[in-house]
Design an enzyme around this catalytic site. Sequence first.
Site, PDB file in Angstrom:
ATOM      1  CG  HIS A 180      -2.098  -0.876   1.112  1.00 58.53           C
ATOM      2  ND1 HIS A 180      -3.198  -0.746   1.923  1.00 58.53           N
ATOM      3  CD2 HIS A 180      -2.366  -1.901   0.278  1.00 58.53           C
ATOM      4  CE1 HIS A 180      -4.109  -1.640   1.578  1.00 58.53           C
ATOM      5  NE2 HIS A 180      -3.623  -2.360   0.586  1.00 58.53           N
ATOM      6  CE1 TYR A 223      -4.909   3.990   8.967  1.00 58.54           C
ATOM      7  CE2 TYR A 223      -5.313   3.922  11.333  1.00 58.54           C
ATOM      8  CZ  TYR A 223      -4.604   3.495  10.223  1.00 58.54           C
ATOM      9  OH  TYR A 223      -3.594   2.571  10.355  1.00 58.54           O
ATOM     10  N   PRO A 232      -3.255   0.420  18.968  1.00 58.38           N
ATOM     11  CG  PRO A 232      -4.994  -1.043  18.551  1.00 58.38           C
ATOM     12  CD  PRO A 232      -4.326  -0.282  19.636  1.00 58.38           C
ATOM     13  CE  LYS A 260       4.442   3.246  13.291  1.00 55.45           C
ATOM     14  NZ  LYS A 260       4.625   2.601  11.998  1.00 55.45           N
ATOM     15  CE1 TYR A 312       0.149   2.978   7.552  1.00 61.77           C
ATOM     16  CE2 TYR A 312      -0.816   3.847   9.582  1.00 61.77           C
ATOM     17  CZ  TYR A 312      -0.835   2.944   8.533  1.00 61.77           C
ATOM     18  OH  TYR A 312      -1.817   1.992   8.469  1.00 61.77           O
TER      19      TYR A 312
HETATM   20  P1  FAS Z   1       2.319 -11.709  21.834  1.00 58.85           P
HETATM   21  O1  FAS Z   1       1.386 -11.321  22.953  1.00 58.85           O
HETATM   22  O2  FAS Z   1       1.806 -11.757  20.440  1.00 58.85           O
HETATM   23  O3  FAS Z   1       2.914 -13.175  22.119  1.00 58.85           O
HETATM   24  C1  FAS Z   1       3.298 -13.543  23.423  1.00 58.85           C
HETATM   25  C2  FAS Z   1       3.230 -15.064  23.514  1.00 58.85           C
HETATM   26  O4  FAS Z   1       3.689 -15.452  24.815  1.00 58.85           O
HETATM   27  C3  FAS Z   1       1.810 -15.600  23.371  1.00 58.85           C
HETATM   28  O5  FAS Z   1       1.773 -16.667  22.458  1.00 58.85           O
HETATM   29  C4  FAS Z   1       1.453 -16.060  24.782  1.00 58.85           C
HETATM   30  O6  FAS Z   1       0.601 -17.186  24.794  1.00 58.85           O
HETATM   31  C5  FAS Z   1       2.806 -16.419  25.356  1.00 58.85           C
HETATM   32  N1  FAS Z   1       2.867 -16.354  26.811  1.00 58.85           N
HETATM   33  C6  FAS Z   1       2.267 -15.461  27.625  1.00 58.85           C
HETATM   34  N2  FAS Z   1       2.549 -15.738  28.911  1.00 58.85           N
HETATM   35  C7  FAS Z   1       3.356 -16.842  28.910  1.00 58.85           C
HETATM   36  C8  FAS Z   1       3.975 -17.618  29.919  1.00 58.85           C
HETATM   37  N3  FAS Z   1       3.807 -17.332  31.205  1.00 58.85           N
HETATM   38  N4  FAS Z   1       4.713 -18.686  29.552  1.00 58.85           N
HETATM   39  C9  FAS Z   1       4.891 -18.995  28.240  1.00 58.85           C
HETATM   40  N5  FAS Z   1       4.317 -18.306  27.223  1.00 58.85           N
HETATM   41  C10 FAS Z   1       3.567 -17.235  27.569  1.00 58.85           C
HETATM   42  N6  FAS Z   1      -0.813  -4.485  16.813  1.00 58.85           N
HETATM   43  C11 FAS Z   1      -1.012  -3.843  15.643  1.00 58.85           C
HETATM   44  O7  FAS Z   1      -0.038  -3.353  15.053  1.00 58.85           O
HETATM   45  N7  FAS Z   1      -2.284  -3.735  15.107  1.00 58.85           N
HETATM   46  C12 FAS Z   1      -3.387  -4.287  15.738  1.00 58.85           C
HETATM   47  O8  FAS Z   1      -4.509  -4.172  15.251  1.00 58.85           O
HETATM   48  C13 FAS Z   1      -3.210  -4.977  16.939  1.00 58.85           C
HETATM   49  N8  FAS Z   1      -4.275  -5.565  17.578  1.00 58.85           N
HETATM   50  C14 FAS Z   1      -4.080  -6.195  18.798  1.00 58.85           C
HETATM   51  C15 FAS Z   1      -5.139  -6.805  19.506  1.00 58.85           C
HETATM   52  C16 FAS Z   1      -4.923  -7.426  20.755  1.00 58.85           C
HETATM   53  C17 FAS Z   1      -6.065  -8.074  21.508  1.00 58.85           C
HETATM   54  C18 FAS Z   1      -3.628  -7.438  21.323  1.00 58.85           C
HETATM   55  C19 FAS Z   1      -3.391  -8.065  22.678  1.00 58.85           C
HETATM   56  C20 FAS Z   1      -2.566  -6.845  20.626  1.00 58.85           C
HETATM   57  C21 FAS Z   1      -2.779  -6.243  19.348  1.00 58.85           C
HETATM   58  N9  FAS Z   1      -1.733  -5.671  18.629  1.00 58.85           N
HETATM   59  C22 FAS Z   1      -1.900  -5.035  17.449  1.00 58.85           C
HETATM   60  C23 FAS Z   1      -0.417  -5.738  19.111  1.00 58.85           C
HETATM   61  C24 FAS Z   1       0.099  -7.118  18.734  1.00 58.85           C
HETATM   62  O9  FAS Z   1       0.079  -7.280  17.351  1.00 58.85           O
HETATM   63  C25 FAS Z   1       1.447  -7.218  19.375  1.00 58.85           C
HETATM   64  O10 FAS Z   1       2.230  -6.075  19.130  1.00 58.85           O
HETATM   65  C26 FAS Z   1       2.183  -8.443  18.941  1.00 58.85           C
HETATM   66  O11 FAS Z   1       1.367  -9.556  19.176  1.00 58.85           O
HETATM   67  C27 FAS Z   1       3.485  -8.487  19.734  1.00 58.85           C
HETATM   68  O12 FAS Z   1       3.994  -9.735  19.614  1.00 58.85           O
HETATM   69  P2  FAS Z   1       4.734 -10.451  20.878  1.00 58.85           P
HETATM   70  O13 FAS Z   1       5.613  -9.469  21.534  1.00 58.85           O
HETATM   71  O14 FAS Z   1       5.266 -11.713  20.340  1.00 58.85           O
HETATM   72  O15 FAS Z   1       3.570 -10.735  21.946  1.00 58.85           O
HETATM   73  C1  PHB Z   2      -5.357  -4.200  11.161  1.00 55.07           C
HETATM   74  O1  PHB Z   2      -5.573  -4.439   9.948  1.00 55.07           O
HETATM   75  O2  PHB Z   2      -5.537  -5.051  12.061  1.00 55.07           O
HETATM   76  C2  PHB Z   2      -4.863  -2.831  11.553  1.00 55.07           C
HETATM   77  C3  PHB Z   2      -4.428  -1.964  10.559  1.00 55.07           C
HETATM   78  C4  PHB Z   2      -3.989  -0.696  10.915  1.00 55.07           C
HETATM   79  C5  PHB Z   2      -3.997  -0.322  12.255  1.00 55.07           C
HETATM   80  C6  PHB Z   2      -4.428  -1.218  13.247  1.00 55.07           C
HETATM   81  C7  PHB Z   2      -4.858  -2.471  12.884  1.00 55.07           C
HETATM   82  O3  PHB Z   2      -3.586   0.923  12.596  1.00 55.07           O
END
Ligand code: FAS
Ligand code: PHB
Length: 389
Positions: free
Chosen positions: A72, A200, A292, A296, A384
């Site tokens: 994009h 957005y 989000p 980032k 961005y």
């Molecule tokens: P993660 O949380 O992805 O992974 C951590 C892992 O550790 C998980 O698999 C978990 O099960 C495991 N774990 C936890 N506790 C443990 C323990 N005690 N022992 C062993 N394993 C354990 N980012 C965006 O850019 N756009 C979005 O739209 C967006 N939406 C999100 C929605 C939600 C609900 C959440 C929570 C985050 C969102 N994020 C979004 C941010 C997300 O993408 C994170 O930045 C990304 O998952 C980061 O990856 P990790 O650091 O690997 O953490």
């Molecule tokens: C998504 O596609 O999940 C998404 C894209 C842009 C954002 C947040 C989430 O800023």
Amino acid sequence: MRTQVAIIGAGPAGLLLGQLLARAGIDNIIVEQRSPEYVLGRIRAGILESVTVDALKRAGVAARLHEEGLVHDGIEIAFNGRRHRIDLHALVGRSVTVYGQTEVTRDLMDARRAAGTTTIYEAEDVSLHDFDSARPLVRYRKDGMVREIQCDYIAGCDGFHGVSRQSVPQDAMRIFERVYPFGWLGLLSETPPVADELVYASHERGFALCSMRSRHRSRYYLQVASSERAEDWSDERFWQELRSRLDPQTASALVTGPSIEKSIAPLRSFVCEPMRFGQLFLAGDAAHIVPPTGAKGLNLAASDVLALAEGFEGHYRHADGSGLDGYSARCLRRVWKAERFSWWMTSLLHRFPDADAFSSRMQQAELDYLVGSEAASRALAENYVGLPY
Ligand code: FAS
Ligand code: PHB
């Protein structure tokens, strides 16, 4: 068991680190509390910066990303019934790639399985020990038996609710946090995206985001009060509310359909300083969280992991500890700039319950300035697409 680096968590940060270390000949084991299916079932990020794409290339897992990822060159900001395109590529010469975090995780899992590197899923009661010594230890329970992994280092990649940061004495860290008075209700549907690029939308009823995962799979978000529950939102109610927040051009193009997934993510800004405690390194959501809005979260996890992998490689292959010693300061410089940008975009586009008339005028003026000034649009664009790593 014994390994050089024990990684806690098999999300994108843990899996990417494991893959980069394995390719550098550095032995590692991942300990994950959930099943692979559960990890893949979490629907999260969708936008990859070029730094993240490069990291996945370096990890040897970018083939499907190149085939299926959507490049994009711009995003759209909608307000007062109109859409305004921010031409990222024209402004800063770079783009972003639409490729879901679920697919990134799947590609990393497949590569790790093919390499035969050890991942322990459904590990219970994971605990970290003696990371302030030269002989750290990870303990966990599996199939009813307590097991131990002796290692040189522990990488805490276990997300915001993980055990790693919670294992650090409170007085050894400094926490910075801002919890927002709303969340994002996300819906995934097998429907064509409403536009070619992300939209957005800032609206008096609240923020909305029209995103996608492919040309036939869409991802939508609605700002909702923190007290809201996903089960109170039928598909019909979601689509009706989304349509009410979109400009006429976008609303008329909306194709609705049954939801595949619906969930609410709370919004917070959070940073733990430092990101290293003796032989324990925190990476990704274990160390920091961004709302989000700026897309980032996943990208910061990737840049942390790149820096950490480089640090371990310097240590093990060149007896050079500078990368590990400089890890925390280097990551935090990039983390704080992403925190600022995510906070700024969230403040600009969302409705705050306690906002007074002056705050609303400030938002309006900021939006008008953003789309009317090349300098302002360029500032958004360079953040961005991702600041230099
Ligand atoms: P993660 O949380 O992805 O992974 C951590 C892992 O550790 C998980 O698999 C978990 O099960 C495991 N774990 C936890 N506790 C443990 C323990 N005690 N022992 C062993 N394993 C354990 N980012 C965006 O850019 N756009 C979005 O739209 C967006 N939406 C999100 C929605 C939600 C609900 C959440 C929570 C985050 C969102 N994020 C979004 C941010 C997300 O993408 C994170 O930045 C990304 O998952 C980061 O990856 P990790 O650091 O690997 O953490
Ligand atoms: C998504 O596609 O999940 C998404 C894209 C842009 C954002 C947040 C989430 O800023």
